[in-house]
Every structure is written in structure tokens, then in C-alpha cells.
Design a protein around this motif. Structure first.
Motif, PDB file in Angstrom:
ATOM      1  N   LEU A 156       0.844  -1.194   0.000  1.00 46.62           N
ATOM      2  CA  LEU A 156       0.000   0.000   0.000  1.00 46.62           C
ATOM      3  C   LEU A 156       0.884   1.251   0.000  1.00 46.62           C
ATOM      4  O   LEU A 156       2.044   1.193   0.432  1.00 46.62           O
ATOM      5  N   PRO A 157       0.362   2.365  -0.473  1.00 43.05           N
ATOM      6  CA  PRO A 157       1.155   3.600  -0.489  1.00 43.05           C
ATOM      7  C   PRO A 157       1.625   3.969   0.910  1.00 43.05           C
ATOM      8  O   PRO A 157       0.924   3.742   1.899  1.00 43.05           O
ATOM      9  N   MET A 158       2.808   4.521   0.996  1.00 42.32           N
ATOM     10  CA  MET A 158       3.361   4.928   2.268  1.00 42.32           C
ATOM     11  C   MET A 158       2.546   6.076   2.843  1.00 42.32           C
ATOM     12  O   MET A 158       2.056   6.921   2.131  1.00 42.32           O
ATOM     13  N   ALA A 159       2.404   6.047   4.149  1.00 43.85           N
ATOM     14  CA  ALA A 159       1.741   7.162   4.825  1.00 43.85           C
ATOM     15  C   ALA A 159       2.467   7.334   6.141  1.00 43.85           C
ATOM     16  O   ALA A 159       3.069   6.389   6.639  1.00 43.85           O
ATOM     17  N   PRO A 160       2.443   8.502   6.717  1.00 42.28           N
ATOM     18  CA  PRO A 160       3.159   8.689   7.974  1.00 42.28           C
ATOM     19  C   PRO A 160       2.453   7.955   9.117  1.00 42.28           C
ATOM     20  O   PRO A 160       1.246   7.697   9.063  1.00 42.28           O
ATOM     21  N   GLY A 161       3.205   7.625  10.168  1.00 48.06           N
ATOM     22  CA  GLY A 161       2.643   7.008  11.363  1.00 48.06           C
ATOM     23  C   GLY A 161       2.314   5.548  11.167  1.00 48.06           C
ATOM     24  O   GLY A 161       2.901   4.859  10.342  1.00 48.06           O
ATOM     25  N   LEU A 162       1.355   5.077  11.955  1.00 45.57           N
ATOM     26  CA  LEU A 162       0.935   3.681  11.902  1.00 45.57           C
ATOM     27  C   LEU A 162       0.107   3.455  10.655  1.00 45.57           C
ATOM     28  O   LEU A 162      -0.814   4.211  10.365  1.00 45.57           O
ATOM     29  N   ARG A 163       0.417   2.431   9.891  1.00 40.40           N
ATOM     30  CA  ARG A 163      -0.304   2.201   8.636  1.00 40.40           C
ATOM     31  C   ARG A 163      -0.345   0.716   8.307  1.00 40.40           C
ATOM     32  O   ARG A 163       0.407  -0.089   8.862  1.00 40.40           O
ATOM     33  N   LEU A 164      -1.226   0.406   7.367  1.00 39.26           N
ATOM     34  CA  LEU A 164      -1.350  -0.963   6.896  1.00 39.26           C
ATOM     35  C   LEU A 164      -0.363  -1.207   5.770  1.00 39.26           C
ATOM     36  O   LEU A 164      -0.166  -0.351   4.906  1.00 39.26           O
ATOM     37  N   ALA A 165       0.230  -2.382   5.770  1.00 36.71           N
ATOM     38  CA  ALA A 165       1.117  -2.731   4.670  1.00 36.71           C
ATOM     39  C   ALA A 165       0.323  -3.351   3.528  1.00 36.71           C
ATOM     40  O   ALA A 165       0.706  -3.274   2.372  1.00 36.71           O
ATOM     41  N   GLU A 166      -0.769  -3.984   3.876  1.00 32.75           N
ATOM     42  CA  GLU A 166      -1.613  -4.641   2.882  1.00 32.75           C
ATOM     43  C   GLU A 166      -3.053  -4.476   3.340  1.00 32.75           C
ATOM     44  O   GLU A 166      -3.291  -4.207   4.514  1.00 32.75           O
ATOM     45  N   PRO A 167      -4.009  -4.654   2.436  1.00 29.47           N
ATOM     46  CA  PRO A 167      -5.397  -4.584   2.904  1.00 29.47           C
ATOM     47  C   PRO A 167      -5.608  -5.590   4.044  1.00 29.47           C
ATOM     48  O   PRO A 167      -5.076  -6.698   4.000  1.00 29.47           O
TER      49      PRO A 167
END
Lengths: 310, 565, 462
Positions: free
Chosen positions: C107-118
Motif C-alpha cells: 500500500l502507499p506509504m503514509a506517515p505514522g501507523l499504517r497498513l502494509a496490505e489490505p
């Protein structure tokens, strides 16, 4: 009367002997033994333990030793609580179970009479319908469901009230006794209610009540002196057998409400194969029940002349 | 007509009134009866009217015990609950602190060499009657522990001390044990062989001191009741109502008074029932409880602060390697290994955070040389692979000369997680390999008896650490270990165990454990299932409870009550 | 006309005819009812008993015919639907099989805590940026948004170092919204204020292989990842291993009703034989037999039930049903024996038995014609009341863990499992408990009805 009592007592002793023998035999048919431990120990140590508990002797000799001790009122030492005598365990835990049982019986007896009389009085009207519905629930729902629901209700009640109305588990004060003994007595209460109701209805249409009415006795008198008193008799007759059911039925309640009674102890002892505790508890309960039956029978003789035995 | 009806109503009403009177007097009678009964029960036992979970005014913290300690004689203690209780009321030569480091206990300082160890006892260590704890108290308790007449299950843990094993087997007299009190404050220990972890051993319960004179006075009832036990730890037991409660109070003679912040630790309830514990906690009656998977949701709804902890034990399927058992066949074991997925067991069936899918006999927390053992020696793992599993199964059938593998007996204990696990495995092995698994659920003692007798094909077993060294797991499948219930016998593994036992070189020892781990996997000695985790919740008003995999757990010694939270 | 001599008159054949058997006149009496016909008539008029009878028949049909209609295997585990209540949503998406994660992000990078995949029920893969001052991290998961009480939910895991800034959650993921929180930890493992939260909606997925093997899709349809499927239907939900509740209830009914009916049948039978022997023989034999019955009745029942259970020892793969039945038979027969003996003694003194005996009836005839029919009513009533009792005993033993062995389901053992999850998944307790209650109730009411119908003297006034 005295000869009858004596005869019953002798029979009781023989019965207890029978119970002890049956327990001993059942116990020794169990595979595995209480000395098996979590950590494997060298054979020498095992032999030591067996010698300590006399398990190295032939079974018949063990039986004789056990019976000998039993006559002297000694149930032996627990296998699990290695330093405690079974007598101590019974002395400490039985009063708890007995308290629970007595209260449950009282609840069941008084409740049964009260609800039964009420339903008969309001036959086929709202109180009757409601109570009989509850009675049906009481008879058909397993006790452990009641116990779990009872505890849940307490938690929510305390939560709602914002302070501790009644304790949810444990033992020690009057308040701890209330809900567990109610739960324990519930199914007996339901059974007695049914009995009381039909007994009341029978009495209402009996000749002596009609006579009493015809004589113009005040209703209060008819109700208490004639109806209630006569209708209670069959209820009292079945109270005796219920004592046995309730004292041993305390297992579930003791487990759920964390009550240190003998029933819970027995279940634990069985899980641990604690020979001496299992045998001690069973023989003790057996003797207790035998004694209760004798006492109840003798009391019936006093209450109801028709039951008096020569 | 209406007259009769009226009459009837009159009757009902007056009868109803009487019933009401009857009901009221019943209630009064019951109340009186209850008071009488509680008075009578007060005569036979001291029922402690338990208070709230945390009482800052009296410095009391109320807790629940899962089970009643069978007895509290430290030389005979075997179970977790006894160790937990003894850890609060006793102190050994060394102990674990709140950061789980080994620190001085009764011993002020010590020197451990390859042949002997010397412990210097502190001057202010006292028994709860004010008398000093001396080196003689240790000599007495250690001798008692190895004495075959005591028949302690943990006698083996003293085998590091010279002649302990021979004494335990009845070959030498008890006073031949290699431990002497040089004077009241110096304890000299001769070692059987060089041992790398003796300092960790002496922190164990079996090594706690016992005063001989007091022990003799109790006439064989030492540790059976509160008053037949002498304490040298931070707390003393002031009341022990069997099956009901166990109350500890701060020991005024304990040398390190500053460490203890609360006055009373009241174990007011003894119950195993998770629902009862949950309800007690919810009701604010206990300050700590563990949670089952079934109760997690309720905990989230309540908004509790949850903690997780790994208790250090490892659970696995043990195979029966005895002659004549089909599970002796490597291909069959390999097939089973490839057919099962511990991750699915943990994530889908057990569902408790804190549980970690098993990969090795050595749990992840064990220390290696520099970091953890498992980081230095990663465990080889197998991916679940049904195709390959079936190939191995076919080979196993061929080698065994069987058209079908006969039904396999899976021995299991009688607890909720084992139940789930065995039912899950039964169905999995049926689906993947078509194996017929017969579950043999037995109560604790009978399961142990069957394990010892080798009456199983597979058994769900577990092992918890006794001391903080990988050897507590590493020697489990040595051919001479009596706890090797599957009778696995492999000279190569035995050789590595001997290296780990006798070497004092950390690297050589860890290499040995690495090799043991490899053999475990390649030879499929056991199938690791999971490392056990615990989810628990504590009252927000207390802090400082310590959890540990080795030693008394949970430890409330250093707990303090936080005001105004 | 004839004279006295005509006494010897022989009629000519054909003059007189023998009387025909009298033509039956029109009868106004009803056909005579046998004892059983009468009882059946009375039972039919008792609405409550009749309904109970139908319920009992229904239960038997549920047990015997149910599995023919609902052919789901009660042992099959549907791990995608563990502890699902009835009527839950069953939609799912097909995916590739699970592969270990190497830490890459799809998944597109986003700052902070994020999902790597759906996020799917297979795994939720989280990445986060390093937090200030952290030496390690702890990951929490909650089903509620963060509240003022600062409860973060389930502590899922801790990382060993600050360098690990990813976590894969596979623990019991359900298709719902979760709130993940990553908290920074200091050197001692204490929580620091730095944290990051993420709301994640999880989608239910099932691998293609699983879907094919469970028959959710057909292999020839060439199912592809991304296709939507419906998971298997469980009308009453599933249990803690994803087993179908309805199938298990049916299977459990077999066990519970088998124990509940078989054990009473056997001990009532034995008690009847024993009691009638004693009653019929009388004298010393009677005394001896009844004394022994007194002994057995004095044994503390539940304690002995448990003792016997462990004494018989349930072997591997055995369900433990038979030992339970045997134990019940061994312990419960004396009550019936007493009752039957009493009844026999009573009947023996009845006038009609004496009459029969005076007429020279043999013992066999007496027993078959008088004794048995006249005690059968009592026996039948005892039997009916013994059934709910036996079902309760089974449930109780299962509750304290002394019942049938897993994986055999019985209503009692299902209740035992269900009571643990009472708060979270009440359906696991309610269904088996209701089954027990209905059965017990039906047999009790049927027993009442039978008692009323069979014996007018025993009629209860309700």
C-alpha cells in the motif's frame, strides 16, 4: 420404641460397613495411583512412599488395616495435603456444606409451603399461573445454569447499585450464604411447591374442611388449623429424602461460588486420586445420610401416628 | 351467587393475610437461623470477612489463589501455588528482584568455584520469631530434601551438591551430603561436578532454609498450617483457613523492610473457576485475575487495562519412541509434523494473546551467550505441507509393512485448552492424513501414570522451567531422564546433554543446546505446539507486581498502593 | 295329537329345525374398554400430557431423523466461523494462501501507523514510523475506539528492539473494525506516552483451496482470488471449534437421550425383576433381598457415580457412555425394586387374585394375567420420571468434567463448554440448556399425565 431405635441403629452400622467396603473396592479398581507425580522420582523414593502409605501390602491386608482404623474413627492422612489428616479435613469443611444444606432445605421447605399454598388459594388466577411457570423452570433447568446465572445477577446487581449489595463468591459471613443456598434449594423448592399445591387442593375438598365450614368456623381458623396443617404432612414426608439430595448436590454451588465445602473438596480429591480423602468423604457422607434417614423415620413416628411402627 | 363469590373472596383474602404473616415469620426465622449458623461456623473456623480489593487505609491487597497449597514444607513443595506462596514468606540464599535479576537474599556474598561454593550469610537475616537464620538451617533443609525418607519430588534438583544423588537413592547416609556450616554465617557447599548455574539453583524453593529445632517440634506437621511454619521472608502467614483463605502480613523481623510497602496480602478466595474470578474482579473484590479467551471480550467491554505475560513453559506433542510403537517410525512422525500448523492452533483455536506458536523445545526467553538463545540459534521450522506429509505417510506405511496406520492414541489432560487442542488435532490429522486419532482424556494422576507406563502413541505434554538455564529444557530427552516419558534414546543427543551439563564454557554449552534443538527438529522427537501466555488484569490502584518465568510468580512482595488513581 | 305312548315318537326328519343361534339384538352398551384403552383415552384428554408426548416424539424424530435431513458432520471444524452466533453475515472473498511476510508494503506509504496490505481475516500487517524515545514497542488491539480511561485493549505483542517497526496480527481476526495502537516502551519495558493509533476494517477472506475443499465453490468453475463466496450455513451458529451447533445438538441428543432412556430402562427392568422376585417369594428371600437393596440405596449417589466413573476408566477413543449407563444401573435400581415389591405384595392380597387362585389358576397365569398388568402402570410412570432424572445426572457429571469424553458431544458437555463463553457467545449455552430443559419438562409432564391416566387413585389434583 427403644427396641426399634436400637434395631435401626444396628442396621445403620452394617450399612456403613457396606458403604466402606464398596468404596474401598471401587477405589482400588481405579487405574493409576495417588503417588504418581509430575516430576518422575527414582524407584527407591517411590518404594519409600508406598511403604509410608501401606500401599505395598496386599489389598486384603490394606482393607483390614483400613477397617481397623475406621472403627477407631481414623480416616488416615491425605495423599495430596501430605501433612493433614482426613478427619481434620472433614471437620473443617463439612460444617460449611452442612450450613449450606440446612439453609437450602429451610428455604425449600418454607418456600414450597408458601408458594404451594398461594397457588392453591389463587387457583388458575394470575399468581398461580406465574408461580407455576417459575416452578416449571425450577424443575427443568439444570442447577449449574442457575448457579452461573445467580452469580452473574449478583455482579450486575452490585454494578448497578454502585456498591457491594451481596458478595459474588466466597464464604465467611451471613451475606455469603444467601444466594448460594437459595440456588441450591431452588429445584427442591419447585418440587415441594407442586406437591403442596396438589395436597392443598385435595384438602380443600375433603370432608373435614366442609364440616368445619358448615360449623361456621371463621375462615382464618379453617385455613390455618385444617387446611394448612393437613396439607403440609406429605411435604414433610419428602423433606427427608431431599436432605440427601441437597447435601450432595452442593457440589455445583460450592464450585461456582468458591465455597470451601466438603463437596468441592471431594471433586478435587477425585481429580488428584487422593485415596484417603475420597474414601473418608464417601464413608462419612454415607454414615451421615444413614443417620439422617433414621432420625427422620423416628420423627415421622412422632408427628404422624399412622406412620408409627411397632 | 354473588354472595358465595364474596364469601370465597373473603376467605382468600384472610388466607392470603395469614400466608403473608407466615412468609414474614419465615423470613425472620431464616434470618435468625443464618445468624446462628454463621455464629456456629465462627466457632469452628475463623472466616475472614474479606474487604475490598485494595484498601489503602490498612495497606491491604486482596487476592485469589487458584488452588490451595497442598502443604508449605519447602523441601517437599512441587506445585506452582506452593512456590508462589513460599516465595512471599521465605527467602533463599539468593533471590530474584523486581527486574528479575539474581540478587543477594540471605547470603550477603558468595563465591562459586568448579568444586565448591561458599555463601556468607547476612547478619540481620531473621526468622519470624526473631532468631537469626544460620548456615545450619540450610544444612538441615538440604539434607531433608535429599533424604529418601522425605521422598521429595524435587530431590533431583539438589543433585548438583556432592553425593546428593547417591543419598537420594539410599546408597549413602544423609550426613554425607556435601554441605557444611563452617560457622553460623558461612555455608560451604561441595559440588558434584563443575556447574555453570549453581547461583540460579540456590534461589529455588527446595534450597530454602528450615530450622531443625522448629521442624522437630511440629511432630511431622511442618508446613501443614500457619502455626507449624517458621518464616524468614518478607511476609508471614497469619491465618490459613484450608480451602478458604490464606492471609499474609508483613514480617516485622524481615531484614529488608524497605522493600515491602503493604501490610497485608489477603488471599481471601480459593477458586479455579475463571468465571468466579472474573466476577470477583468485576465486583472489586480482588486486585488481580488471569483471563481466559472466553472472557477477553468482557474485559474489553469493561475497558480494563490488560497485560500479557509468557509464563515460560513450552507445550508439545510427545511421541512414544518405545519398541513396537508405530510412532517410533520417523516417516510417520515427519508426516504428522508436516500436517499440523501450530500457528493455526494458536491464532484460531486458543486465541489468547501471549501464546506463541511453538517452534522449538527451547522457549524464546532463554538467555544465550549475548542475546537470547533463540536469536543466536534460530530454530529450524517446517511449513505445513499436506502433499509432502502424505508422501511421508505412504513411506511410513511401507516401512512398517502396514496397509493402514492403526488408530493412534492421543493421551491428554483434563483442562479446557488440552480439550480444544486434542479435538482440533484429531480433526486435522483426519482431514490431512486420514489418520484415526483416539483421544484418551484422563485426569491428572491417571495421565501421568499412563505416560510413565508408556501407554500412549502421542501425548499432549508441557514443561516449565525449574531454573534459569536452557538445561532445564535441554536434558528432557536424555535417555536417562525419567521425565522422558516417550523413552527417546539417541546417543548423539545424550552426548550433547552431557556437554551442556558439565561444561562451564558458555559458548560450548550454547552450541550444545543448538545441536539439541536441531536434533529435536530433524528427528521429530517432539512437536512443539506453543509457548504458554497469560493475559491478566490488575487493579489500577496497585503497581509493582512482578511476573517471572522462573521463580515465584506472580510476586506481590514489592507491590505498592497508588493513591488517587 | 298323540297319546302317552307317543313319548317314543321319533320326529320325522325335516319337521323340526334346531334353533338358530339367536340373532343378536341391537346393543346399546359401548364396547368394553381394556385397561390400556381406558388409560390412553384418559391421556388423550389431558392436553398437557398430550403435548408432552408430541414433544417427546418430536425429540426422538430430531435425534433419529434430524441427521438424515441436516447432513453436516458434527465433527467438521469450520475454522473461519468459530463461535459464530446464528444469523451472522457469511460473505467472504477468495484469496491466495497465507505466505509469511517479509515486511514489504503493497500500500502507499503514509506517515505514522499504517497498513502494509489490505486487512483481511488472514492477517493484518502493520508498519509504523519510529516513535520518540522508544527502545521497543507494544502493539494493542481493541474493538472500541480509545476511551478516556485509556484502555488500549488486547496487548498483542512486544518487539524486542526499536528497530522492529512492523507487526503481523493473525490472532482470531473477525470481519469487523479494530483499533490498533502502538506504544513506545522504555528500557525497562514501561510504557511511554508516545503512541500511534489506527482504525482498521477487516474483510473476511478464505483461501481458494479451502473454499474448494469445503464445497463453497466448485473447482470446475475455476475460482479466482477476489471472487466473492458465501461461507457454509450454520442455522444455530457454531461452537468453539467452528462445529455446527445444530448437527452437534442432534448428535448430542443421541448421547443424552441414549443415556437418559437406556439407563432408566435397564435399571427399571432390573429393579422390576428383583422387586417382583422378592415380593413373590416372600419370607426370608424377601427379607434378604430387600436388606441388600437398602444397602445400595444408602450409598451416597453422586459420590459413587463419580467413583464408578473413574473406576471403570474410559479408554482411548471411548466415549464413556457405557460406563455411565452401567454406573447408573448399578446404583439406581433399588427404588424401583422397592416400589414393585410393594405393588406385588398389594396385588397378591387382592380379592381377584385370591379368586383366581381358588379357581386353580397356576402361578404362571397369576403372574402374567394379574401381577404384571397391575404393576405395569406404576413401572411405566417410574420409568417416565427416571428419564429426566438420568438426563440431569448426565448433564451434572459432564459439568464437573466427569461426563462423556470429548469429542463426543452431549447436551451436558455442550452446556459445560457453553457456560465458559456465557458472556461472549451466549448461544453456545442457551441451545443445549434449552434442549435439556424441554426434554426434562416433557418427560415430567408426560409422567404426570401417565400417572393420572393409569391410576385413578394416584391422580394428582392439578
Amino acid at each position: 420404641m427403644w427396641r426399634y431405635t436400637l434395631r435401626r441403629l444396628i442396621q445403620g452400622v452394617i450399612t456403613v460397613w457396606f458403604i466402606a467396603t464398596a468404596t474401598f473396592m471401587a477405589m482400588h479398581a481405579v487405574p493409576g495411583d495417588p503417588l504418581t507425580s509430575d516430576k518422575a522420582v527414582p524407584a527407591e523414593i517411590r518404594a519409600n512412599l508406598e511403604a509410608k502409605y501401606g500401599l505395598d501390602k496386599p489389598v486384603f491386608q490394606q482393607y483390614l488395616i483400613y477397617m481397623g482404623n475406621l472403627v477407631r474413627g481414623d480416616f488416615g492422612i491425605s495423599f495430596v495435603q501430605k501433612n493433614r489428616e482426613v478427619n481434620d479435613i472433614i471437620r473443617e469443611h463439612f460444617p460449611v456444606s452442612a450450613t449450606l444444606g440446612i439453609l437450602a432445605i429451610v428455604f425449600a421447605g418454607l418456600g414450597g409451603v408458601l408458594w404451594g399454598a398461594l397457588t392453591a388459594l389463587y387457583r388458575n388466577r394470575l399468581p398461580d399461573v406465574v408461580i407455576m411457570f417459575l416452578v416449571i423452570l425450577g424443575i427443568s433447568v439444570p442447577s449449574f445454569v442457575f448457579a452461573a446465572l445467580g452469580q452473574l445477577t449478583l455482579v450486575n446487581l452490585n454494578d448497578l447499585a454502585g456498591f457491594s449489595v451481596l458478595p459474588v463468591a466466597g464464604w465467611g459471613t451471613v451475606w455469603h450464604m444467601l444466594v448460594p443456598s437459595l440456588v441450591l434449594g431452588l429445584s427442591t423448592m419447585a418440587y415441594l411447591t407442586r406437591l403442596m399445591r396438589s395436597s392443598m387442593l385435595e384438602v380443600v375438598s375433603s370432608d373435614f374442611v366442609r364440616t368445619a365450614r358448615a360449623k361456621g368456623l371463621p375462615p382464618t381458623r379453617i385455613f390455618s388449623k385444617h387446611q394448612l396443617r393437613n396439607a403440609i404432612l406429605p411435604v414433610i414426608t419428602v423433606l427427608g429424602p431431599s436432605i440427601a439430595a441437597i447435601t450432595t448436590g452442593g457440589f455445583v454451588v460450592e464450585l461456582v461460588f468458591a465455597i470451601p465445602g466438603l463437596g468441592r473438596y471431594f471433586v478435587q480429591a477425585v481429580q488428584q486420586l487422593d485415596y484417603t480423602v475420597i474414601m473418608g468423604t464417601t464413608v462419612f457422607y454415607g454414615a451421615f445420610l444413614v443417620l439422617m434417614v433414621i432420625i427422620v423415620d423416628l420423627l415421622y413416628g412422632l408427628i404422624d401416628p399412622r406412620m408409627r411402627l411397632e | 351467587m354473588s354472595d358465595i363469590a364474596n364469601n370465597q373472596d373473603d376467605f382468600t383474602r384472610s388466607a392470603g393475610r395469614q400466608l403473608a404473616i407466615f412468609a414474614l415469620s419465615s423470613i425472620a426465622g431464616i434470618a435468625l437461623l443464618m445468624l446462628g449458623l454463621s455464629w456456629a461456623s465462627d466457632l469452628t473456623s475463623t472466616g475472614s470477612g474479606a474487604g475490598e480489593a485494595v484498601d489503602a487505609a490498612t495497606g491491604t491487597v486482596t487476592l485469589v489463589l487458584n488452588e490451595e497449597p497442598p502443604q508449605l514444607n519447602s523441601t517437599k513443595a512441587t506445585d506452582q501455588v506452593s512456590m508462589r506462596v513460599l516465595g512471599h514468606v521465605m527467602e533463599g540464599l539468593l533471590r530474584y528482584d523486581e527486574d528479575n535479576r539474581l540478587v543477594p537474599g540471605v547470603a550477603e556474598s558468595w563465591e562459586i568455584g568448579p568444586e565448591e561454593a561458599v555463601f556468607h550469610l547476612r547478619e540481620d537475616a531473621r526468622w519470624s520469631d526473631g532468631q537469626p537464620v544460620t548456615a545450619h538451617d540450610f544444612v538441615f533443609s538440604w539434607r531433608t530434601a535429599v533424604d529418601p525418607a522425605t521422598a521429595s519430588e524435587y530431590g533431583f534438583i539438589m543433585y548438583a551438591v556432592k553425593n546428593a544423588e547417591a543419598i537420594n537413592r539410599g546408597e549413602l547416609p544423609v550426613d554425607a551430603l556435601g554441605v557444611t556450616a563452617v560457622d553460623d554465617r558461612t555455608l560451604r557447599v561441595e559440588l558434584e561436578r563443575p556447574i555453570a548455574y549453581f547461583d540460579k539453583l540456590v534461589a529455588f524453593v527446595t534450597y530454602y532454609p528450615v530450622r531443625e529445632a522448629f521442624f522437630e517440634e511440629t511432630g511431622g506437621r511442618y508446613g501443614a498450617d500457619a502455626d507449624t511454619l517458621l518464616y524468614n521472608g518478607p511476609f508471614e502467614i497469619t491465618s490459613w483457613v484450608h480451602g478458604a483463605s490464606l492471609r499474609m502480613e508483613k514480617n516485622p523481623h524481615y531484614w529488608d523492610q524497605d522493600r515491602v510497602h503493604i501490610q497485608v496480602l489477603d488471599h481471601a478466595y480459593i477458586t479455579q473457576d475463571p468465571n468466579a474470578q472474573l466476577n470477583l474482579f468485576k465486583d472489586g473484590k480482588i486486585a488481580y485475575t488471569t483471563l481466559t479467551e472466553e472472557n477477553l471480550n468482557e474485559a474489553l467491554v469493561q475497558g480494563w487495562h490488560l497485560h500479557r505475560f509468557m509464563d515460560g513453559s513450552v507445550f508439545f506433542i510427545e511421541f512414544n519412541h518405545r519398541e513396537g510403537r508405530v510412532t517410533r517410525n520417523w516417516h510417520l512422525r515427519k508426516a504428522i509434523q508436516l500436517a499440523l500448523d501450530p500457528a493455526e492452533l494458536v491464532y484460531r483455536v486458543i486465541k489468547l494473546p501471549g501464546y506463541v506458536p511453538g517452534e522449538s523445545l527451547f522457549p524464546i526467553w532463554l538467555q544465550g551467550v549475548e542475546s537470547t538463545l533463540r536469536q543466536e540459534y534460530p530454530a529450524p521450522t517446517a511449513q505445513m505441507d499436506p502433499e509432502q506429509a502424505r508422501r511421508h505417510l505412504a513411506q511410513a506405511k511401507q516401512e512398517l509393512g502396514l496397509a493402514e496406520i492403526p488408530p493412534l492414541v492421543m493421551l491428554t489432560g483434563d483442562n479446557p485448552i488440552s480439550n480444544k487442542q486434542s479435538e482440533y488435532y484429531q480433526e486435522q490429522l483426519k482431514q490431512v492424513l486420514g489418520l484415526d486419532i483416539r483421544i484418551d482424556k484422563q485426569i491428572f494422576k491417571q495421565r501421568l501414570a499412563k505416560m510413565t507406563a508408556g501407554d500412549f502413541d502421542l501425548v499432549l505434554a508441557g514443561w516449565g522451567p525449574d531454573f534459569d538455564d536452557p538445561l532445564t529444557f535441554g536434558d528432557l530427552f536424555a535417555s536417562w531422564n525419567l521425565n522422558n516419558r516417550g523413552r527417546y534414546d539417541n546417543p548423539e543427543l545424550d552426548r550433547w546433554v552431557r556437554v551442556a551439563q558439565s561444561s562451564t564454557d558458555p559458548r560450548a554449552r550454547m552450541d550444545a543446546f543448538g545441536e539439541i534443538q536441531r536434533i529435536q527438529f530433524e528427528d521429530v522427537v517432539v512437536l512443539p505446539n506453543y509457548e504458554r501466555g497469560i493475559v491478566y488484569v490488575e487493579d489500577p490502584r496497585i503497581e509493582g507486581m512482578v511476573r517471572r518465568a522462573v521463580g515465584p510468580d506472580p510476586d506481590f512482595t514489592n507491590v505498592r498502593i497508588v493513591e488517587g488513581s | 295329537m298323540s297319546d302317552s305312548r307317543s313319548m317314543s315318537y321319533q320326529p320325522k326328519p325335516g319337521v323340526f329345525q334346531p334353533l338358530m343361534t339367536e340373532q343378536r339384538a341391537q346393543m346399546l352398551t359401548r364396547s368394553s374398554l381394556s385397561y390400556w384403552e381406558d388409560a390412553w383415552r384418559r391421556l388423550k384428554s389431558n392436553r398437557r400430557a398430550l403435548i408432552s408426548l408430541y414433544i417427546v416424539i418430536g425429540l426422538l424424530a430430531f435425534t433419529v431423523l434430524g441427521p438424515l435431513v441436516w447432513t453436516i458432520d458434527p465433527a467438521a471444524q469450520d475454522l473461519d466461523q468459530i463461535s459464530t452466533p446464528p444469523g451472522a453475515d457469511r460473505s467472504a472473498t477468495l484469496v491466495e494462501p497465507y505466505r509469511p511476510w517479509d515486511g514489504s508494503s503493497a500500500l502507499p506509504m503514509a506517515p505514522g501507523l499504517r497498513l502494509a496490505e489490505p486487512a483481511t481475516t488472514q492477517a493484518v500487517r502493520l508498519l509504523w514510523d519510529p516513535l520518540e524515545g522508544a527502545s521497543a514497542y507494544r502493539v494493542y488491539r481493541n474493538i472500541f475506539p480509545m476511551d478516556p480511561g485509556d484502555a488500549l485493549g488486547l496487548p498483542l505483542a512486544e518487539t524486542f528492539t526499536a528497530a522492529e517497526t512492523r507487526f503481523e496480527d493473525r490472532l482470531d481476526l473477525q470481519p469487523r473494525t479494530y483499533y490498533y495502537t502502538v506504544v513506545a516502551l522504555d528500557d525497562h519495558g514501561h510504557q511511554l506516552p508516545a503512541r500511534d493509533t489506527l482504525e482498521v476494517s477487516v474483510e473476511r477472506v478464505v483461501t481458494v483451496r479451502e473454499a474448494v475443499s469445503r464445497g463453497l465453490v466448485k473447482a470446475e468453475d475455476n475460482p479466482q482470488p477476489g471472487d466473492a463466496v458465501e461461507l457454509a450455513l450454520h442455522p444455530l451458529g457454531t461452537d468453539y471449534l467452528g462445529r455446527d451447533m445444530l448437527a452437534r445438538l442432534m448428535y448430542g441428543a443421541r448421547v443424552s437421550l441414549f443415556i437418559g432412556i437406556c439407563a432408566p430402562l435397564l435399571f427399571v427392568l432390573f429393579g422390576t425383576v428383583y422387586g417382583s422376585t422378592a415380593g413373590f417369594m416372600g419370607g426370608r428371600v424377601d427379607q434378604g433381598l430387600m436388606r441388600f437393596a437398602d444397602f445400595v440405596i444408602a450409598l451416597p449417589f453422586l459420590l459413587f457415580m463419580i467413583l464408578f466413573k473413574i473406576a471403570f476408566g474410559i479408554g482411548p477413543g471411548e466415549s464413556g457412555i457405557l460406563p455411565m449407563v452401567v454406573a447408573m444401573v448399578l446404583l439406581l435400581w433399588p427404588a424401583t425394586a422397592r416400589l414393585v415389591r410393594g405393588q406385588i405384595l398389594q396385588v397378591r392380597e387382592e380379592g381377584y387374585v385370591n379368586a383366581a387362585r381358588l379357581l386353580g389358576a397356576r402361578t404362571n397365569y397369576l403372574v402374567l394375567r394379574h401381577m404384571i398388568p397391575n404393576t405395569l402402570g406404576v413401572i411405566l410412570v417410574t420409568l417416565t420420571f427416571a428419564v429426566p432424572n438420568a438426563i440431569f445426572i448426565e448433564a451434572f457429571l459432564s459439568f464437573i468434567g466427569m461426563g462423556v469424553a470429548p469429542p463426543t458431544p452431549s447436551w451436558g458437555s455442550m452446556c459445560n463448554e457453553g457456560i465458559k463463553t456465557m458472556l461472549t457467545y451466549p448461544h453456545e449455552l442457551i441451545f443445549p440448556a434449552v434442549m435439556i430443559s424441554i426434554t426434562v419438562l416433557a418427560f415430567n409432564l408426560l409422567g404426570d399425565g401417565l400417572r393420572d391416566a393409569l391410576d385413578a387413585k394416584m391422580r394428582s389434583t392439578e
